[in-house]
Every structure is written in structure tokens, then in C-alpha cells.
Design a protein around this motif. Structure first.
Motif, PDB file in Angstrom:
ATOM      1  N   ALA A 205       0.838  -1.202   0.000  1.00 47.23           N
ATOM      2  CA  ALA A 205       0.000   0.000   0.000  1.00 47.23           C
ATOM      3  C   ALA A 205       0.870   1.249   0.000  1.00 47.23           C
ATOM      4  CB  ALA A 205      -0.925  -0.005   1.215  1.00 47.23           C
ATOM      5  N   LEU A 206       1.926   1.236   0.814  1.00 42.07           N
ATOM      6  CA  LEU A 206       2.832   2.378   0.876  1.00 42.07           C
ATOM      7  C   LEU A 206       3.557   2.579  -0.455  1.00 42.07           C
ATOM      8  CD1 LEU A 206       4.362   4.610   2.366  1.00 42.07           C
ATOM      9  CD2 LEU A 206       5.916   2.853   3.254  1.00 42.07           C
ATOM     10  N   GLN A 207       3.979   1.497  -1.094  1.00 44.52           N
ATOM     11  CA  GLN A 207       4.711   1.613  -2.350  1.00 44.52           C
ATOM     12  C   GLN A 207       3.864   2.272  -3.433  1.00 44.52           C
ATOM     13  OE1 GLN A 207       8.012   1.148  -2.723  1.00 44.52           O
ATOM     14  NE2 GLN A 207       7.854   0.826  -0.506  1.00 44.52           N
ATOM     15  N   ASP A 208       2.580   1.912  -3.484  1.00 44.41           N
ATOM     16  CA  ASP A 208       1.721   2.526  -4.493  1.00 44.41           C
ATOM     17  C   ASP A 208       1.369   3.976  -4.144  1.00 44.41           C
ATOM     18  OD1 ASP A 208       1.760   0.471  -6.253  1.00 44.41           O
ATOM     19  OD2 ASP A 208      -0.372   0.007  -6.168  1.00 44.41           O
ATOM     20  N   LEU A 209       1.349   4.298  -2.864  1.00 46.26           N
ATOM     21  CA  LEU A 209       1.163   5.694  -2.477  1.00 46.26           C
ATOM     22  C   LEU A 209       2.370   6.517  -2.919  1.00 46.26           C
ATOM     23  CD1 LEU A 209      -0.367   7.946  -0.985  1.00 46.26           C
ATOM     24  CD2 LEU A 209       0.711   7.163   1.134  1.00 46.26           C
ATOM     25  N   LEU A 210       3.562   5.992  -2.682  1.00 45.31           N
ATOM     26  CA  LEU A 210       4.780   6.692  -3.099  1.00 45.31           C
ATOM     27  C   LEU A 210       4.871   6.787  -4.621  1.00 45.31           C
ATOM     28  CD1 LEU A 210       7.279   5.044  -0.585  1.00 45.31           C
ATOM     29  CD2 LEU A 210       6.558   7.443  -0.587  1.00 45.31           C
ATOM     30  N   GLY A 211       4.308   5.783  -5.296  1.00 46.39           N
ATOM     31  CA  GLY A 211       4.367   5.767  -6.750  1.00 46.39           C
ATOM     32  C   GLY A 211       3.276   6.572  -7.428  1.00 46.39           C
ATOM     33  N   GLY A 212       2.369   7.150  -6.646  1.00 49.13           N
ATOM     34  CA  GLY A 212       1.331   7.977  -7.221  1.00 49.13           C
ATOM     35  C   GLY A 212       0.122   7.219  -7.733  1.00 49.13           C
ATOM     36  N   VAL A 213       0.055   5.911  -7.474  1.00 50.81           N
ATOM     37  CA  VAL A 213      -1.103   5.121  -7.911  1.00 50.81           C
ATOM     38  C   VAL A 213      -2.342   5.516  -7.114  1.00 50.81           C
ATOM     39  CG1 VAL A 213      -2.049   2.781  -8.141  1.00 50.81           C
ATOM     40  CG2 VAL A 213       0.384   3.209  -8.596  1.00 50.81           C
ATOM     41  N   VAL A 214      -2.152   5.776  -5.826  1.00 48.67           N
ATOM     42  CA  VAL A 214      -3.211   6.283  -4.959  1.00 48.67           C
ATOM     43  C   VAL A 214      -2.732   7.595  -4.364  1.00 48.67           C
ATOM     44  CG1 VAL A 214      -4.208   4.023  -4.416  1.00 48.67           C
ATOM     45  CG2 VAL A 214      -2.319   4.909  -3.033  1.00 48.67           C
ATOM     46  N   GLN A 215      -3.656   8.353  -3.773  1.00 50.80           N
ATOM     47  CA  GLN A 215      -3.299   9.714  -3.354  1.00 50.80           C
ATOM     48  C   GLN A 215      -3.143   9.915  -1.849  1.00 50.80           C
ATOM     49  OE1 GLN A 215      -5.993   9.271  -5.863  1.00 50.80           O
ATOM     50  NE2 GLN A 215      -4.119   9.196  -7.092  1.00 50.80           N
ATOM     51  N   PHE A 216      -3.795   9.087  -1.044  1.00 52.97           N
ATOM     52  CA  PHE A 216      -3.648   9.274   0.403  1.00 52.97           C
ATOM     53  C   PHE A 216      -3.861   7.962   1.130  1.00 52.97           C
ATOM     54  CE2 PHE A 216      -8.227   9.837  -0.037  1.00 52.97           C
ATOM     55  CZ  PHE A 216      -8.772   9.378   1.150  1.00 52.97           C
ATOM     56  N   ALA A 217      -3.550   7.970   2.432  1.00 51.96           N
ATOM     57  CA  ALA A 217      -3.694   6.762   3.249  1.00 51.96           C
ATOM     58  C   ALA A 217      -3.617   7.144   4.715  1.00 51.96           C
ATOM     59  CB  ALA A 217      -2.602   5.749   2.922  1.00 51.96           C
ATOM     60  N   PHE A 218      -4.155   6.271   5.541  1.00 50.74           N
ATOM     61  CA  PHE A 218      -3.889   6.339   6.971  1.00 50.74           C
ATOM     62  C   PHE A 218      -2.739   5.386   7.242  1.00 50.74           C
ATOM     63  CE2 PHE A 218      -8.012   8.382   7.457  1.00 50.74           C
ATOM     64  CZ  PHE A 218      -7.778   9.238   8.520  1.00 50.74           C
ATOM     65  N   ASP A 219      -1.609   5.952   7.622  1.00 55.59           N
ATOM     66  CA  ASP A 219      -0.392   5.166   7.817  1.00 55.59           C
ATOM     67  C   ASP A 219      -0.256   4.730   9.271  1.00 55.59           C
ATOM     68  OD1 ASP A 219       2.333   4.175   7.341  1.00 55.59           O
ATOM     69  OD2 ASP A 219       2.892   5.888   8.579  1.00 55.59           O
ATOM     70  N   PRO A 220       0.012   3.423   9.527  1.00 54.00           N
ATOM     71  CA  PRO A 220       0.173   2.942  10.901  1.00 54.00           C
ATOM     72  C   PRO A 220       1.569   3.147  11.463  1.00 54.00           C
ATOM     73  CG  PRO A 220       0.270   1.095   9.388  1.00 54.00           C
ATOM     74  CD  PRO A 220      -0.018   2.314   8.548  1.00 54.00           C
ATOM     75  N   GLY A 221       2.423   3.866  10.738  1.00 58.20           N
ATOM     76  CA  GLY A 221       3.746   4.169  11.275  1.00 58.20           C
ATOM     77  C   GLY A 221       4.905   3.743  10.404  1.00 58.20           C
ATOM     78  N   ILE A 222       4.635   3.065   9.280  1.00 61.22           N
ATOM     79  CA  ILE A 222       5.750   2.599   8.456  1.00 61.22           C
ATOM     80  C   ILE A 222       6.232   3.656   7.466  1.00 61.22           C
ATOM     81  CG2 ILE A 222       4.931   0.227   8.664  1.00 61.22           C
ATOM     82  CD1 ILE A 222       4.157   0.385   5.689  1.00 61.22           C
ATOM     83  N   ALA A 223       5.497   4.753   7.344  1.00 59.90           N
ATOM     84  CA  ALA A 223       5.857   5.793   6.368  1.00 59.90           C
ATOM     85  C   ALA A 223       6.625   6.959   6.982  1.00 59.90           C
ATOM     86  CB  ALA A 223       4.600   6.321   5.677  1.00 59.90           C
TER      87      ALA A 223
END
Length: 336
Positions: A205-223
Motif C-alpha cells: 500500500a505504501l509503495q503505491d502511495l509513493l508511486g502515485g497510484v493512490v493519493q492518500f492513506a492512513f499510515d500505521p507508522g511505516i511511512a
């Protein structure tokens, strides 16, 4: 895994969690070790069964506790990972283990306050099979967005989402996960539309957020490293207090959504019927470790906060979380 119990009704879930809190309140020595701890306990190694894979936040917390517990109890304390079914494989293993004080569950708050509402069937009856021992950490969720977008704060995010309904998409570690429920809470309270894109875990999920596939997320601490590096914008903190890691970033509550709290509490459980004195001793030793600088720092590195409390208080916290999440799961039709 063979399931044996139908999905409880929400009211029944609230009942069993309430019973856990009541039972915990009756434990002697909730804040300190009881003088009635069996003289021969512990007489062999103690297992901490973690419901998630190595490197997950429950696993990191369990391993942070191991050295101190081993020293205090004068017996080896070992971690075993039994991941799967959002923590329920491990929960079932512990529930069916002997209640002799040698097997404990370390699991996520979402497993005990969200998955109990979203799973179609539960393998155990938590009101009969598990009892709270100690809270470990309150997990914070950070609302983050792709830094390449045209907003860099929470109000800008809301304005963009309202002006472009349905254009934004958000990543989660999977259906029914804590970040999924948090995003649905946000959508309902803020009156915005966004597309859910579930993944098989937080890392993809984080990789696709960084890649611009998705625009936002609730991060549990890995970002966190990506926030510090400027690749992601930290828009808000999704729990009741500002994070000590980012004290300048307001909570979602502070920015207009009263009552918004997407926090969950990781903790330790025992098989039902475990000696009250053993539970009290474990609670006391874990609370000492959580208050130590070394363990608190390891938990803070996860973007979380150590939460030493009594079994009764832990049970009450899980009950409050479950009631809140049960309501949003029902309202939004969330399923795993």
C-alpha cells in the motif's frame, strides 16, 4: 482453519468485552504483583504468541518485552508468530492452550476491536476464551498524502476532496483493517467521497502511495521516514493527541472533526481461567517495562505510545474501541 462459532451480534460483542473488563477489575493486584503468585511459577519457558508476522508492530512490541520479562521471571520468554485471519489464528491457539500461565497472546487492537465485527465467522468465543492481561501500546494513525499533489495540509486536502468528489483514492492494508475503517470514518464525518484500494499488507500500500497510484492513506507508522524526507505530506494525526514525533501537526479533532479517533491498543491476553495472581504478576512486569526508557523508545519508533494500565482499564479501552468501530463497520457495510 476450521471455524466453530458463528459471528456474534454487535450487542453480544459489546457484552463479552464488557465481561472481560469486569473480570479484570476483580483481579487482585491489578497494579502490582500479587503475593499469591504460585510458588512454582514460572517453572519453564513462557510463550508469547503473536498474531502477525515478524516485523509487524505487535511482533516488535513482543520482542521489546522479551529481555525484561526473561530477566524478571528468570525463565526464557520466547516469541512465536502465528499470523493469519487478522490475528485470529493466534487468538484461537492461545484460547485453546492450557491456562497454566505459560502461553500468552500479543495482538493488535484492531484484531480485538475491529475484526470481531468484520469477520463473517469467529473461531473462538472471546468472552469465554480470553482475558486481558496488559495493554502495550496505543497505535496512532497518520493521515498522509502524495507530496506531488496540490495540497499540503488537512484543510487543503478536504477542500480538494470536496471540489473533486470521487477523484481521490486511498490505500489500505486490506478490507476491514484499521486504516480502512479510519478512512471510512473520515469520509463519513467530513462528507467526502474517495475510492478505496485495498492491498495485501501495509508495505505494498505504501509503495503505491509513493508511486502515485493512490493519493492518500492512513499510515500505521511505516511511512515515517518518507514523511521526514518530504516524499509524503503529513496532513493530520488520527488519534486523540498529537504525536510526540510530530508535535506541530494537529489532530483531526483539532481541525474540526469532533470525536475523531482511529487509535487502537495492542496488548497481551491469556487463556480464560489463568490464575489471577499470574495475570497480576505479568501485568506488573509488563507495566514496569513499558515505563522504561528503552522499551518506550522502541514503541515510539513505531509511531505509537506505550500505555501501561491495569487489566480492568485495558478491558475498558477495548470495549470503548469496539463500540465505536462496531458502529462505523455497520454504518459503512465494511467486511473482510
Amino acid at each position: 482453519m476450521t471455524t466453530t462459532s458463528p459471528r456474534p451480534h454487535r450487542s453480544r460483542l459489546s457484552t463479552w468485552i464488557g465481561r472481560l473488563a469486569v473480570c479484570a477489575a476483580l483481579l487482585p493486584g491489578a497494579h502490582s504483583a500479587s503475593a499469591n503468585t504460585p510458588a512454582d511459577w514460572p517453572g519453564k519457558p513462557i510463550r508469547l504468541i503473536v498474531g502477525f508476522p515478524p516485523g509487524s508492530s505487535p511482533d516488535v512490541i513482543a520482542r521489546a518485552l522479551v529481555p525484561g520479562l526473561t530477566e524478571a521471571l528468570r525463565q526464557p520468554v520466547v516469541v512465536e508468530n502465528k499470523s493469519g485471519v487478522t490475528g485470529m489464528i493466534a487468538a484461537e491457539a492461545v484460547a485453546r492452550a492450557p491456562n497454566d500461565g505459560y502461553t500468552f497472546l500479543v495482538t493488535s487492537g484492531s484484531a480485538m476491536s475491529i475484526s470481531v465485527h468484520t469477520l463473517p465467522r469467529l473461531p473462538i468465543q472471546p468472552d469465554k476464551d480470553l482475558m486481558p492481561v496488559a495493554a502495550a501500546a496505543r497505535i496512532e494513525l497518520f493521515l498522509v498524502s502524495d507530496a506531488r499533489l496540490g495540497f499540503n495540509d488537512f484543510q487543503g486536502f478536504l477542500a480538494y476532496a470536496k471540489a473533486h468528489p470521487g477523484k481521490l483514492s486511498y490505500a489500505t492494508p486490506g478490507n476491514g483493517s484499521a486504516p480502512h475503517v479510519a478512512a471510512e470514518m473520515l469520509k463519513e464525518q467530513a462528507g467526502i467521497r474517495a475510492e478505496h484500494v485495498p492491498y495485501r499488507g501495509s508495505s505494498p500500500a505504501l509503495q503505491d502511495l509513493l508511486g502515485g497510484v493512490v493519493q492518500f492513506a492512513f499510515d500505521p507508522g511505516i511511512a515515517l521516514e518518507h514523511i521526514r524526507a518530504g516524499r509524503l505530506h503529513l496532513l493530520a494525526v488520527g488519534t486523540t493527541k498529537r504525536s510526540p514525533l510530530f508535535p506541530a501537526t494537529p489532530t483531526i479533532q483539532e481541525q474540526g472533526l469532533a470525536g475523531f479517533d482511529a487509535g487502537t491498543t495492542h496488548g497481551v491476553y491469556a487463556p480464560a481461567g489463568t490464575s489471577a495472581a499470574i495475570v497480576a504478576r505479568m501485568n506488573a512486569e509488563i507495566n514496569k517495562l513499558l515505563a522504561s526508557a528503552a522499551v518506550a523508545q522502541q514503541i515510539r519508533a513505531l509511531g505509537a505510545e506505550a500505555t501501561p494500565m491495569s487489566p480492568a482499564d485495558f478491558g475498558a479501552q477495548i470495549r470503548r474501541d469496539s463500540e465505536r468501530y462496531g458502529a462505523i463497520v455497520k454504518a459503512r457495510g465494511i467486511k473482510e
